[in-house]
Enzyme design. Structure first.
Site, PDB file in Angstrom:
ATOM      1  N   ASP A 278       0.760  -1.135  -0.017  1.00 56.87           N
ATOM      2  CA  ASP A 278       0.156   0.064  -0.569  1.00 56.87           C
ATOM      3  C   ASP A 278       0.839   1.388  -0.021  1.00 56.87           C
ATOM      4  OD1 ASP A 278       0.434   0.243   3.028  1.00 56.87           O
ATOM      5  OD2 ASP A 278      -0.727  -1.293   3.619  1.00 56.87           O
TER       6      ASP A 278
ATOM      7  N   ASP B  10       1.605   5.089   1.743  1.00 55.83           N
ATOM      8  CA  ASP B  10       0.632   5.905   2.747  1.00 55.83           C
ATOM      9  C   ASP B  10       1.097   6.869   3.045  1.00 55.83           C
ATOM     10  OD1 ASP B  10      -0.780   3.868   3.984  1.00 55.83           O
ATOM     11  OD2 ASP B  10       0.918   3.239   5.129  1.00 55.83           O
TER      12      ASP B  10
ATOM     13  N   ASP C  77       9.271   4.440  13.864  1.00 56.18           N
ATOM     14  CA  ASP C  77       9.987   3.129  14.273  1.00 56.18           C
ATOM     15  C   ASP C  77      10.955   2.575  14.034  1.00 56.18           C
ATOM     16  OD1 ASP C  77       8.930   1.826  12.465  1.00 56.18           O
ATOM     17  OD2 ASP C  77       7.665   0.581  13.113  1.00 56.18           O
TER      18      ASP C  77
END
Length: 449
Positions: free
Chosen positions: A70, A72, A150
């Protein structure tokens, strides 16, 4: 399989942000490889005067020449401002507000750049006593947002304004070195969201990266923090771990880091007591089989995975009931419900998956009883194929009589109807002799009639 640790960084301090900009000619990302809908979102935000970046796994995968799952987007526009720009926008999320731009079934997720929650009021951000973030609607600059990502390889930004890649924490170098590093202090980041420990395992196996020493070192001591994560969220994480083609590698790395036990305590206990190795053999055979099906683009279901993960738990609970004199069927049924209820305390299992799993377990006994018409009845059961596949895994794990039973059912499926009848007749009365019903006598007339 991804290696667990690498040496040479055990005493290193958490990496500090240092922006490095890679112009278009210095990286391999092409707009031809970005989805048309993602480009529409990026361009509209940019034309409206907002910053607009492709972020996260999409950038990472494009740089690795992988096809992103996907795309983002990150922007300095607030969710409300995004909604004004896009009529096909839906705002979602409580912990962090997100905008979903809908293009039919395709959804482009747009997040506002995040800031530092520690400097914000409780109205916008809140953490519990262990440091886990409960609410995180804090907005900031791209520099702050980068610090909130992260892993370094997930902290890269593709800027639609000039088609450059912005790198704050050496993510480009880590991509080249195939190294997974956490941004910031690892213990603090894991306490903010313990699921990051599972993500470390998943990204390491998915990308075939090595987990950096600093990133991996705190995980065993903090693994129990997963016990505080909602069971529904851990179910979703388990699907990512076991249904993406790296189930076996993820299972092994989870156990190595101590992450399997908090999610599957009953299974870990049996694995520790697994003297003949059948529990481990069944789970690994199932994981390997799942990976092979994913690679062959065949369907996989959580029902089958959890049937294998819970089988010896069910067997253990059923045996205890049988020893107390409970009938075979009743013992298995009660044990199945008990095992599922206990599992749902750590990883919740939707009924749409537990019901098929229970049918697979119940059919194992019926597969052994083949004489007469029994073989044909179980063969016509809607869940036969799944139960047969499960029998093959059990035979691989346990050997012995199950190997012959699995071979019989394989031959039964491969032959025609006449051949099946001959196979059943060849069994004789073994294991399935029917008791003859006593004939009813005709009523006798009364004496003197």
């Amino acid at each position: 399989m991804a290696k667990r640790l690498i040496g040479g960084r055990s005493n290193a301090a958490p990496i500090e942000p240092k922006l490095e900009i890679f112009p278009r000619k210095a990286h391999r990302i092409s707009r031809n490889d970005i989805s048309e809908n993602a480009l529409k979102v990026l361009y509209r935000l940019h034309k409206a005067g907002y910053e607009a970046y492709l972020v996260g796994g999409g950038v990472r995968d494009l740089l690795l020449s992988h096809q992103p799952k996907d795309f983002d987007v990150a922007t300095n526009a607030t969710p409300e401002q995004i909604r004004k720009l896009f009529r096909n926008c839906r705002l979602v999320g409580r912990r962090f507000r997100l905008a979903h731009i809908l293009f039919g079934r395709d959804i482009i997720e747009v997040a506002t750049l995040r800031g530092h929650h520690a400097e914000s009021s409780d109205k916008h951000a809140r953490a519990d006593d262990s440091g886990r973030l409960l609410r995180d609607n804090v907005y900031g600059s791209i520099d702050e947002d980068a610090e909130r990502r992260d892993f370094t390889v997930n902290g890269l930004y593709y800027d639609i304004a000039d088609y450059s890649v912005r790198d704050y924490f050496g993510g480009m170098a880590d991509l080249k070195a195939r190294r997974l590093r956490l941004i910031g202090d690892p213990e603090t980041r894991y306490r903010e969201d313990p699921v990051r420990m599972l993500r470390a395992v998943r990204f390491a196996t998915k990308l075939d990266f090595t987990i950096d020493t600093q990133t991996g070192k705190p995980i065993p001591a903090l693994a129990e923090l997963l016990s505080d994560i909602p069971a529904a969220r851990l179910f979703e994480e388990s699907l990512k771990l076991f249904l993406a083609g790296k189930a076996l590698d993820n299972f092994r790395l989870m156990r190595e880091y101590g992450l399997f036990a908090p999610m599957f305590p009953m299974q870990e206990k049996l694995l520790q007591q697994d003297q003949d190795g059948k529990v481990l053999a069944l789970i690994e055979a199932m994981m390997k089989n799942t990976d092979q099906r994913v690679a062959a683009d065949k369907p996989v279901t959580p029902a089958f995975i959890y049937a294998a993960l819970l089988w010896y738990v069910v067997e253990d609970l059923a045996q205890r009931r049988r020893e107390r004199g409970v009938a075979e069927y009743d013992a298995l049924t009660a044990a199945s419900g008990d095992a599922i209820a206990k599992q749902c305390k750590t990883v919740s299992l939707p009924r749409r998956f537990t019901t098929p799993a229970m049918e697979i377990w119940q059919l194992q006994g019926r597969l052994e009883k083949r004489a007469g018409s029994r073989a044909f009845r179980v063969y016509e059961h809607p869940r036969f194929r799944a139960a047969y596949d499960f029998l093959l895994l059990r035979a691989e794990a346990e050997g012995g009589e199950l190997v012959e039973l699995a071979r019989w059912w394989t031959q039964f499926q491969d032959t025609d109807d006449q051949g099946r009848r001959q196979m059943v007749r060849a069994l004789g009365n073994e294991g399935g002799k029917r008791r003859r019903r006593p004939r009813r006598r005709k009523p006798q007339g009364k004496a003197g009639e």
